[in-house]
Scaffold this active site. Structure first.
Site, mmCIF file in Angstrom:
data_model
loop_
_atom_site.group_PDB
_atom_site.id
_atom_site.type_symbol
_atom_site.label_atom_id
_atom_site.label_comp_id
_atom_site.label_asym_id
_atom_site.label_seq_id
_atom_site.Cartn_x
_atom_site.Cartn_y
_atom_site.Cartn_z
ATOM 1 N N SER A 33 -17.256 5.587 -2.114
ATOM 2 C CA SER A 33 -17.495 4.955 -3.416
ATOM 3 C C SER A 33 -17.919 5.978 -4.462
ATOM 4 O O SER A 33 -17.782 5.735 -5.656
ATOM 5 C CB SER A 33 -18.590 3.876 -3.286
ATOM 6 O OG SER A 33 -18.163 2.873 -2.399
ATOM 7 N N GLU A 73 -9.725 1.313 -3.279
ATOM 8 C CA GLU A 73 -9.572 1.437 -4.737
ATOM 9 C C GLU A 73 -10.776 0.837 -5.474
ATOM 10 O O GLU A 73 -10.648 0.184 -6.500
ATOM 11 C CB GLU A 73 -8.261 0.807 -5.196
ATOM 12 C CG GLU A 73 -7.107 1.456 -4.465
ATOM 13 C CD GLU A 73 -5.826 1.500 -5.224
ATOM 14 O OE1 GLU A 73 -5.814 1.126 -6.396
ATOM 15 O OE2 GLU A 73 -4.830 1.941 -4.623
ATOM 16 N N GLY A 74 -11.944 1.063 -4.890
ATOM 17 C CA GLY A 74 -13.188 0.529 -5.440
ATOM 18 C C GLY A 74 -13.490 -0.797 -4.777
ATOM 19 O O GLY A 74 -12.802 -1.790 -5.002
ATOM 20 N N SER A 93 0.827 -1.197 0.000
ATOM 21 C CA SER A 93 0.000 0.000 0.000
ATOM 22 C C SER A 93 0.873 1.263 0.000
ATOM 23 O O SER A 93 0.661 2.179 -0.804
ATOM 24 C CB SER A 93 -0.845 -0.032 1.279
ATOM 25 O OG SER A 93 -2.082 0.517 1.101
#
Ligand code: TGC
Ligand code: FAD
Length: 397
Positions: free
Chosen positions: A142, A376-377, A95
């Site tokens: 989101s 990241e989604g 990360s």
């Protein structure tokens, strides 16, 4: 028949160039010899050693696909193999690297002015200037398009914009020297990228408190970004890119990297579980690896890691040619994260009560992989991105 190698079941290595193999070996040696011995204590202490980025910089592992500015300019598969080696040790270390390489450096390389590139990229490649990427806000995760952070003309400083708003769950924010903040521009209401330099911010205009007591990704540093009329020179705005295309372009590379990283994390879990199952004996002195139910768990995990790796190689090669659609990246990010999380949760069972001891590492991997499935989604968001591409109908709103 050829012998079967459970550590590379579909012989992915045969798809790599000699240079890619050499880069992977350098990364693996560094990760196993110098990162792995630190991770257990770092995870216990919720500590991120920022020297890691400097060490990676010395080896040319940061911003590795970027051409020039002291970066290595390697293929997307080579960069994936670096990511895989790092995540084999810990998702938190991957990360820290992803944010530096794909999100911050990648953004500057793709959208920055020549001045911005020359100012930041060489130091970032060495891990001497640390970056962060601020997109998510407390009320908009989101759905970053609804962000509230704004950039307005500064009331007193000519040639400056004034940034106000809050970002949360930002990797590396407490230690970052340069923060790539996405905010809505006052004239157009469109999202633009701004490079906020910590050293240039007057006291009280930029705060980056750490978010402590996480139950996953504890070897990575996560924080907030509070901007209160923070003066940022107009020259530190990305000149051309407007709208979500800016942050999502950076995310395409980072999501691609996570897909690779998942195969490293899952392979690490397989190796740990296999060894444990061979060593642990139950019922008439049999190793538990002898039992079919345990073997099936290993077979499932090895299969998903192998297929996930091949999918990453394919998308990487297409990415090198400029032929990778963002939905392909959603597909491998979702699939590899979901399968890695599912399989490691199942493999954890093989350790019985010992799974609860952090010495065995498996609990750390599972806790980390919940995060990778979320950031990241989140996986369901990638399902909707794919669903939109399949049906032509968007289902977000
Ligand atoms: P939508 O209408 O889909 O798109 C808006 C504009 O963006 C463009 N676009 C893309 N461009 C390049 N690459 C992509 N993948 C793109 N996806 C969309 C699109 O063409 C359009 O451009 P334009 O010029 O027409 O304006 O936007 P939407 O608001 O409907 O988006 C919905 C959705 C769900 C797809 C999107 O918001 C989404 O992906 N949400 C997930 C949020 C997310 O991933 N956040 C990540 C935060 S960063 C992070 O987590 C880092 S963790 C790092 C670590 O520690 O490893
Ligand atoms: P929400 O958006 O509130 O979603 C909650 C749940 O609802 C999810 O399961 C989601 O799939 C579901 N959901 C939401 N909308 C829909 C819908 N329309 N249909 C169906 N389901 C839906 N962000 C950054 O900008 N930079 C970083 O460096 C960064 N690092 C991070 C590090 C960590 C450790 C963590 C945990 C997060 C990080 N993030 C970062 C933030 C991360 O990207 C967000 O957490 C993620 O995008 C999800 O947003 P959210 O947490 O607000 O969840």
């Amino acid at each position: 028949p050829q012998p079967f190698n459970w550590e590379d079941p579909l012989n992915a290595k045969s798809l790599y160039t000699e240079e890619e193999v050499a880069i992977a070996e350098t990364a693996e040696a560094y990760c196993q010899e110098r990162m792995l011995p630190r991770v257990l204590q770092a995870y216990r202490d919720e500590h991120y050693d920022k020297k890691i980025l400097e060490e990676m910089g010395e080896l040319g592992l940061l911003g590795a696909t970027i051409e020039g500015y002291g970066c290595a300019g390697v293929s997307n598969v080579a960069s994936g193999l670096i990511t895989k080696a790092v995540e084999r040790v810990d998702s938190g270390y991957r990360s820290g690297m992803s944010v530096q390489s794909s999100l911050a450096m990648g953004g500057i390389d793709e959208f920055g002015t020549q001045e911005q590139k020359e100012k930041f990229l060489p130091g970032m490649a060495k891990g001497k200037i640390l970056g962060a990427f601020g997109l998510t806000e407390p009320n908009h995760g989101s759905d970053p398009g609804s962000m509230e952070t704004t950039a307005k003309p500064h009331p007193t400083k000519k040639g400056y914009l004034s940034l106000s708003g809050s970002k949360t769950w930002i990797t590396n924010s407490p230690i970052a020297d340069v923060l790539l903040v996405w905010a809505k521009h006052h004239e157009t209401g469109k999202i633009r990228g701004y490079l906020v330099e910590r050293s240039e911010c007057p006291p009280g205009t930029l705060e980056t408190p750490a978010l402590k007591n996480k139950n996953g990704l504890r070897a990575s540093l996560t924080g907030m970004i509070h901007l209160d009329n923070c003066p940022v020179p107009e020259a530190m705005m990305f000149p051309d890119v407007e709208g979500l295309r800016g942050p999502f372009t950076c995310l395409n590379s980072a999501r691609y990297g996570i897909a690779w990283g998942m195969t490293g994390a899952l392979e690490d879990a397989v190796a740990r579980t296999r060894q444990y199952a061979l060593d642990r004996k139950q019922f008439k002195g049999n190793p538990i690896a002898k039992y079919q139910l345990v073997q099936k768990k290993l077979a499932d995990a090895v299969t998903d890691a192998a297929m996930g790796t091949l999918a990453c190689v394919q998308v990487g090669r297409l990415k090198d040619k400029g032929e990778a659609a963002p939905e392909m990246i959603s597909l491998i990010k979702r699939q590899n994260c979901d399968r890695a999380l599912y399989n490691t949760r199942v493999l954890q069972e093989v350790f019985g009560g010992n799974a609860v001891s952090d010495e065995y590492g498996i609990g750390r991997v599972v806790a980390n992989l919940f995060v990778t499935q979320t950031y990241e989604g989140q996986s369901d968001i990638h399902s909707l991105i794919l669903g939109r591409a399949i049906t032509g109908i968007q289902a977000f709103v």
